[in-house]
Design a protein around this motif. Structure first.
Motif, PDB file in Angstrom:
ATOM      1  N   GLU A 119       0.832  -1.195   0.000  1.00 44.86           N
ATOM      2  CA  GLU A 119       0.000   0.000   0.000  1.00 44.86           C
ATOM      3  C   GLU A 119       0.873   1.253   0.000  1.00 44.86           C
ATOM      4  O   GLU A 119       1.827   1.376   0.763  1.00 44.86           O
ATOM      5  CB  GLU A 119      -0.912   0.007   1.228  1.00 44.86           C
ATOM      6  CG  GLU A 119      -1.896   1.161   1.241  1.00 44.86           C
ATOM      7  CD  GLU A 119      -2.850   1.106   2.422  1.00 44.86           C
ATOM      8  OE1 GLU A 119      -3.652   2.041   2.570  1.00 44.86           O
ATOM      9  OE2 GLU A 119      -2.781   0.120   3.187  1.00 44.86           O
ATOM     10  N   GLY A 120       0.543   2.168  -0.890  1.00 45.58           N
ATOM     11  CA  GLY A 120       1.299   3.404  -1.014  1.00 45.58           C
ATOM     12  C   GLY A 120       2.387   3.364  -2.064  1.00 45.58           C
ATOM     13  O   GLY A 120       2.966   4.398  -2.398  1.00 45.58           O
ATOM     14  N   THR A 121       2.675   2.155  -2.597  1.00 47.76           N
ATOM     15  CA  THR A 121       3.713   2.027  -3.626  1.00 47.76           C
ATOM     16  C   THR A 121       3.133   1.621  -4.984  1.00 47.76           C
ATOM     17  O   THR A 121       3.887   1.346  -5.919  1.00 47.76           O
ATOM     18  CB  THR A 121       4.779   0.988  -3.225  1.00 47.76           C
ATOM     19  OG1 THR A 121       4.198  -0.339  -3.267  1.00 47.76           O
ATOM     20  CG2 THR A 121       5.321   1.263  -1.825  1.00 47.76           C
ATOM     21  N   GLU A 122       1.824   1.588  -5.075  1.00 48.46           N
ATOM     22  CA  GLU A 122       1.184   1.046  -6.275  1.00 48.46           C
ATOM     23  C   GLU A 122       1.699   1.695  -7.566  1.00 48.46           C
ATOM     24  O   GLU A 122       1.948   1.017  -8.561  1.00 48.46           O
ATOM     25  CB  GLU A 122      -0.340   1.218  -6.198  1.00 48.46           C
ATOM     26  CG  GLU A 122      -1.013   0.349  -5.138  1.00 48.46           C
ATOM     27  CD  GLU A 122      -1.063   1.033  -3.771  1.00 48.46           C
ATOM     28  OE1 GLU A 122      -1.765   0.525  -2.880  1.00 48.46           O
ATOM     29  OE2 GLU A 122      -0.409   2.090  -3.609  1.00 48.46           O
ATOM     30  N   ASP A 123       1.833   3.013  -7.553  1.00 49.47           N
ATOM     31  CA  ASP A 123       2.223   3.713  -8.775  1.00 49.47           C
ATOM     32  C   ASP A 123       3.699   4.077  -8.827  1.00 49.47           C
ATOM     33  O   ASP A 123       4.119   4.857  -9.686  1.00 49.47           O
ATOM     34  CB  ASP A 123       1.378   4.984  -8.936  1.00 49.47           C
ATOM     35  CG  ASP A 123      -0.068   4.661  -9.284  1.00 49.47           C
ATOM     36  OD1 ASP A 123      -0.286   3.721 -10.074  1.00 49.47           O
ATOM     37  OD2 ASP A 123      -0.970   5.341  -8.773  1.00 49.47           O
ATOM     38  N   HIS A 124       4.506   3.520  -7.922  1.00 46.54           N
ATOM     39  CA  HIS A 124       5.934   3.805  -7.983  1.00 46.54           C
ATOM     40  C   HIS A 124       6.539   3.280  -9.283  1.00 46.54           C
ATOM     41  O   HIS A 124       7.330   3.954  -9.934  1.00 46.54           O
ATOM     42  CB  HIS A 124       6.650   3.166  -6.797  1.00 46.54           C
ATOM     43  CG  HIS A 124       6.478   3.930  -5.519  1.00 46.54           C
ATOM     44  ND1 HIS A 124       7.160   3.614  -4.355  1.00 46.54           N
ATOM     45  CD2 HIS A 124       5.716   5.006  -5.219  1.00 46.54           C
ATOM     46  CE1 HIS A 124       6.815   4.462  -3.405  1.00 46.54           C
ATOM     47  NE2 HIS A 124       5.943   5.293  -3.896  1.00 46.54           N
ATOM     48  N   PHE A 125       6.158   2.057  -9.642  1.00 47.77           N
ATOM     49  CA  PHE A 125       6.703   1.466 -10.852  1.00 47.77           C
ATOM     50  C   PHE A 125       5.571   0.995 -11.777  1.00 47.77           C
ATOM     51  O   PHE A 125       5.030   1.788 -12.526  1.00 47.77           O
ATOM     52  CB  PHE A 125       7.670   0.333 -10.508  1.00 47.77           C
ATOM     53  CG  PHE A 125       8.962   0.815  -9.904  1.00 47.77           C
ATOM     54  CD1 PHE A 125       9.974   1.317 -10.704  1.00 47.77           C
ATOM     55  CD2 PHE A 125       9.157   0.772  -8.526  1.00 47.77           C
ATOM     56  CE1 PHE A 125      11.160   1.778 -10.163  1.00 47.77           C
ATOM     57  CE2 PHE A 125      10.351   1.236  -7.967  1.00 47.77           C
ATOM     58  CZ  PHE A 125      11.345   1.745  -8.785  1.00 47.77           C
ATOM     59  N   PHE A 126       5.178  -0.278 -11.718  1.00 50.16           N
ATOM     60  CA  PHE A 126       4.329  -0.820 -12.781  1.00 50.16           C
ATOM     61  C   PHE A 126       2.888  -1.146 -12.373  1.00 50.16           C
ATOM     62  O   PHE A 126       2.081  -1.476 -13.229  1.00 50.16           O
ATOM     63  CB  PHE A 126       4.996  -2.063 -13.393  1.00 50.16           C
ATOM     64  CG  PHE A 126       6.280  -1.743 -14.086  1.00 50.16           C
ATOM     65  CD1 PHE A 126       6.282  -1.150 -15.332  1.00 50.16           C
ATOM     66  CD2 PHE A 126       7.498  -2.003 -13.472  1.00 50.16           C
ATOM     67  CE1 PHE A 126       7.473  -0.827 -15.972  1.00 50.16           C
ATOM     68  CE2 PHE A 126       8.691  -1.693 -14.098  1.00 50.16           C
ATOM     69  CZ  PHE A 126       8.682  -1.091 -15.352  1.00 50.16           C
ATOM     70  N   ASN A 127       2.558  -1.095 -11.096  1.00 51.70           N
ATOM     71  CA  ASN A 127       1.177  -1.274 -10.648  1.00 51.70           C
ATOM     72  C   ASN A 127       0.493  -2.428 -11.393  1.00 51.70           C
ATOM     73  O   ASN A 127      -0.486  -2.238 -12.114  1.00 51.70           O
ATOM     74  CB  ASN A 127       0.387   0.013 -10.835  1.00 51.70           C
ATOM     75  CG  ASN A 127      -0.920   0.019 -10.051  1.00 51.70           C
ATOM     76  OD1 ASN A 127      -1.365  -1.013  -9.551  1.00 51.70           O
ATOM     77  ND2 ASN A 127      -1.540   1.170  -9.952  1.00 51.70           N
ATOM     78  N   VAL A 128       1.008  -3.629 -11.191  1.00 51.63           N
ATOM     79  CA  VAL A 128       0.537  -4.763 -11.989  1.00 51.63           C
ATOM     80  C   VAL A 128      -0.894  -5.178 -11.660  1.00 51.63           C
ATOM     81  O   VAL A 128      -1.549  -5.846 -12.479  1.00 51.63           O
ATOM     82  CB  VAL A 128       1.481  -5.974 -11.847  1.00 51.63           C
ATOM     83  CG1 VAL A 128       2.883  -5.600 -12.290  1.00 51.63           C
ATOM     84  CG2 VAL A 128       1.482  -6.523 -10.436  1.00 51.63           C
ATOM     85  N   ALA A 129      -1.411  -4.792 -10.490  1.00 50.40           N
ATOM     86  CA  ALA A 129      -2.810  -5.091 -10.184  1.00 50.40           C
ATOM     87  C   ALA A 129      -3.736  -4.326 -11.137  1.00 50.40           C
ATOM     88  O   ALA A 129      -4.768  -4.840 -11.566  1.00 50.40           O
ATOM     89  CB  ALA A 129      -3.119  -4.728  -8.734  1.00 50.40           C
ATOM     90  N   LYS A 130      -3.350  -3.107 -11.474  1.00 48.70           N
ATOM     91  CA  LYS A 130      -4.154  -2.278 -12.382  1.00 48.70           C
ATOM     92  C   LYS A 130      -3.764  -2.501 -13.839  1.00 48.70           C
ATOM     93  O   LYS A 130      -4.612  -2.452 -14.736  1.00 48.70           O
ATOM     94  CB  LYS A 130      -3.985  -0.806 -12.022  1.00 48.70           C
ATOM     95  CG  LYS A 130      -4.862   0.142 -12.828  1.00 48.70           C
ATOM     96  CD  LYS A 130      -4.684   1.577 -12.340  1.00 48.70           C
ATOM     97  CE  LYS A 130      -5.588   2.531 -13.113  1.00 48.70           C
ATOM     98  NZ  LYS A 130      -5.426   3.944 -12.650  1.00 48.70           N
TER      99      LYS A 130
END
Length: 223
Positions: A119-130
């Motif tokens: 949590e809080g790092t989702e968009d740091h790199f590749f956000n593979v869940a999205k």
């Protein structure tokens, strides 16, 4: 005199270190607007990507070192005529991000950060869940300085950019292989901005280089 000589040595050492850390960008790509996907002639032969025998190798770096790993392909097809790729595409399984130079908790932590699992790092790199998939689609083939370049649209995080890279293809029997040279993409072109000094100006030496080195190796079987 001794002080001046020592200062010269220090400056020279710093310049050498800076050059070594920067490194030479291999086959640096220039991302541009997406282009129309190329269609193969009717006489082209179709090949299905063997995902178990295909992979993408990547290397990312920062001031203090680098990390490397792999990505798997989910599927793909190519159309080739006389051993030359005429069209095609493949899907990248972004959930397969694998770090190969670390072990144990360090490996798990970095893979989780790249995938955005915490949590809080989702968009740091590749956000593979999205964004669980990336896509590459061939838009053209060109010759430059004695090399064959594959041009295509690379989609990551729903951002589509056109790039080109040197590659060789060969056909033996019913099997086609495609191998690229190492080439470099700028991750910020696909909004992978974490710790980028070109995006954030106050990082000091805590930055991660924008450039990612890529090498693609694909095996495909005649359909």
């Amino acid at each position: 005199m001794k002080i001046r000589f020592a200062s010269t040595l220090i400056i020279t050492a710093l310049l050498i270190t800076a050059y070594s850390c920067k490194g030479e960008k291999q086959n640096e790509t220039e991302a541009s607007s997406a282009e129309e996907v190329k269609e193969a002639p009717v006489e082209a032969i179709m090949y299905n990507v063997d995902v178990a025998s295909s992979s993408i190798n990547w290397t990312g770096s920062k001031l203090t070192g680098k990390h490397s790993g792999t990505l798997s392909l989910a599927s793909g097809t190519f159309e080739a005529k006389e051993g030359t790729v005429m069209s095609g595409s493949f899907i990248i399984d972004m959930t397969s991000i694998n770090v190969t130079d670390l072990e144990g908790d360090d490996k798990t932590d970095l893979e989780g950060h790249l995938k955005g699992e915490k949590e809080g790092t989702e968009d740091h790199f590749f956000n593979v869940a999205k964004f669980p998939k990336g896509v590459f689609e061939v838009t053209g083939i060109s010759e430059k300085e004695g090399k064959t370049y594959i041009e295509g649209n690379l989609t990551l995080k729903d951002i589509k950019k056109n790039i080109s890279f040197p590659a060789t293809t060969s056909v033996e029997g019913d099997v086609m292989t495609l191998n690229t040279e190492i080439f470099t993409i700028n991750r910020t072109d696909w909004s992978v901005n974490y710790a980028s000094k070109s995006v954030f100006g106050d990082l000091g030496d805590k930055f991660i280089n924008d450039e990612i080195e890529i090498k693609i190796s694909i095996k495909a079987n005649k359909s």
